[in-house]
Design a protein around this motif. Structure first.
Motif, PDB file in Angstrom:
ATOM      1  N   ARG A 236      11.804  -2.389  -3.302  1.00  0.00           N
ATOM      2  CA  ARG A 236      12.280  -2.240  -4.683  1.00  0.00           C
ATOM      3  C   ARG A 236      11.748  -3.355  -5.574  1.00  0.00           C
ATOM      4  N   ASP A 240       6.726   0.409  -8.832  1.00  0.00           N
ATOM      5  CA  ASP A 240       6.328   1.739  -8.396  1.00  0.00           C
ATOM      6  C   ASP A 240       4.891   2.008  -8.825  1.00  0.00           C
ATOM      7  N   ARG A 268       7.598   4.061  -4.014  1.00  0.00           N
ATOM      8  CA  ARG A 268       8.568   4.892  -4.744  1.00  0.00           C
ATOM      9  C   ARG A 268       9.950   4.334  -4.480  1.00  0.00           C
TER      10      ARG A 268
END
Length: 532
Positions: A236, A240, A268
């Motif tokens: 995270r 992305d 993602r």
């Protein structure tokens, strides 16, 4: 293997104690190996790895060993259990095997797996992997550069009981010893592996006795979950997007041209897709590798790019989807020659992934370095028909980073082995180490310079010695990043009667008395433009 009742709650401190206990047990396995193995490759260079898995084969504890081994060990026991179900296993059993299809590496990496029973149930597996200096095959050392299939490389060992509660299975051991060139060293190394798994079994029994077997099992499951959560959090933290890059092996295509390794990384949220299907087709030499080694390389690269000191276990792999293509150099089929792919092709995967992410997380990756085994394998025939094997690996200069120069004379990425001391070589082989030095000026220029490589020269004192070279970065040098320059490539030369010739990076040849073989290790790539 019956299910075990789970405790209602887990004390996080107990989970930590068990985590460290598993790591300590795996490290003790490696210590047993280095103290009791016969061959210098294991005793001095440490080309071995130790791991502990849960009852289903999920990797949960590992030694401070070789990343390419340890990543593949996440698949070794699960694949084994598909062909040798747990119901067939008994307390005291030890299985030996080296097939690539069983979560494996190249055939030199022989595995010994011991199921660990407690109160009549399998609670874990102790797994010892050792690179045997010779496993039979066409060429001494089991590396044949132009092998067309794996049958030319080495003895292929399916899962067999090498020991049970009554002791060593002598017929199996004799079968193996009659198919290797140095049976004395082979037997010593194998017995060391069996002893290492026995040491781990004792430590696991202690953990189960102290904390209860159900708590032990639940703690391992918890460790998988913790690593998964940490990997997801790390992903995270990366924007992305789709990131792509490629790197090349010096050769491998049918026409001898460089073989492409391509990585496409899609981030993602808290998951990542690593697609390696754009890599070259099956190699025409021994640079193919197994999909398990490809996954091992990805797992290592992902862990480094996470920027975290997380425990590497099966849980950390859950957020990663890894794709290889059937028929490619990374999934060539189980009959392809794979000896070099273990430590050469796998390194190109790491380099391709680092290059793909260099513009996004430059503080977590380095410029190109000695991402090769730098292997020179010497085989000395003995009067009795056996062989004395010397498997020598060589490093080079580390690639520079965003904040410092690269280190000189080291190993990087998936390798974690040492060289063999010159004194050990000269005491055990008809070889004299005439030079050991830094290859000054071989590192690439940049705001931060790449590290310098090494030089090592071997004088042949025997009437004949057979040599295998397995060295990458001889044509395509370690790359620079962000405007840094490439380092100098590896170079191997043979001086015979005053004439010097260049030895190909991947070759088999016979040496004679008086020959001088010199390896010059590559320099690392620089980081950032020079003078800035």
């Amino acid at each position: 293997m019956s299910s075990m009742p789970l405790p209602k709650a887990l004390d996080p401190f107990v989970v930590e104690v068990i985590r460290h206990g598993l790591s300590a047990a795996a490290e003790e396995m490696s210590l047993v190996m280095t103290r009791s193995a016969r061959s210098p490759l294991l005793r001095e260079a440490g080309d071995l790895s130790s791991a502990i898995t849960d009852a289903e084969g999920g990797l949960v504890g590992q030694g401070k060993d070789i990343p390419v081994h340890l990543g593949a060990m996440a698949y070794t026991v699960p694949e084994l259990l598909k062909v040798w179900p747990a119901a067939r296993l008994r307390d005291g059993d030890c299985l030996i095997y080296n097939l690539g299809a069983l979560g494996g590496n190249h055939l030199n990496d022989v595995k010994v797996a011991r199921p660990v029973f407690f109160d009549g149930r399998i609670v874990a597996f102790a797994l010892s992997l050792a690179h045997w200096p010779d496993v039979g095959g066409t060429w001494p050392g089991s590396y044949l550069a132009d092998a067309v299939d794996t049958f030319q490389e080495a003895l292929r060992i399916p899962p067999m009981l090498i020991a049970d509660a009554s002791g060593i299975n002598r017929p199996v051991l004799d079968f193996i010893l009659h198919n290797v060139r140095d049976p004395v060293s082979c037997e010593g190394d194998l017995l060391a592996q069996i002893a290492a798994t026995r040491a781990a079994e004792q430590r696991i029994h202690e953990l189960c006795t102290r904390h209860d077997a159900a708590v032990f099992a639940a703690s391992m499951a918890r460790l998988h979950d913790l690593s998964e959560a940490e990997m997801r959090e790390a992903l995270r933290g990366i924007p992305d997007g789709v990131y792509e890059a490629e790197d090349f092996l010096d050769d491998g295509n049918a026409d001898g041209s460089p073989a492409r390794i391509h990585a496409r990384i899609e981030i993602r949220g808290d998951e990542a897709l690593i697609d390696l299907s754009g890599s070259a087709d099956r190699a025409a030499n021994f640079c193919n590798t197994t999909p398990f080694i490809a996954r091992s390389a990805v797992a290592y690269a992902a862990r480094v790019m996470s920027g975290r000191e997380m425990q590497q276990n099966t849980g950390a792999l859950r957020p990663l989807t890894i794709v290889t293509r059937p028929g490619s150099i990374l999934e060539p089929g189980w009959k392809a020659a794979v000896a070099a792919g273990n430590h050469e092709t796998s390194m190109r995967i790491v380099d391709a992934m680092f290059r793909a992410m260099a513009g996004t997380i430059p503080e977590r990756v380095s410029a190109g370095g000695p991402s090769t085994s730098g292997l020179l394998a010497f085989a000395e025939p003995r009067p009795d028909g056996s062989w004395r094997m010397l498997y020598e690996v060589h490093g080079g200069g580390e690639g520079a980073r965003h904040d410092r120069d690269g280190c000189a004379a080291t190993r990087v990425h998936l390798a974690n082995t040492s060289n063999t001391p010159a004194e050990m070589i000269e005491a055990g082989y008809a070889i004299r180490v005439e030079r050991q030095a830094i290859r000054w000026g071989s590192g690439g220029a940049g705001r931060y310079r790449g590290g310098d490589g090494i030089i090592r020269s071997y004088r042949i004192l025997a009437e004949e010695i057979w040599l295998t070279s397995c060295v990458e970065r001889t044509h395509i040098p370690p790359y620079g990043l962000e405007g840094g320059e490439a380092g100098m490539p590896f170079r191997v030369t043979l001086e015979r009667e005053g004439a010097v010739t260049v030895v190909p990076g991947k070759a088999n040849l016979r040496l004679r008395r008086g020959d001088l073989v010199t390896l010059e290790g590559c320099g690392g790539g620089g980081f950032g433009p020079a003078g800035v």
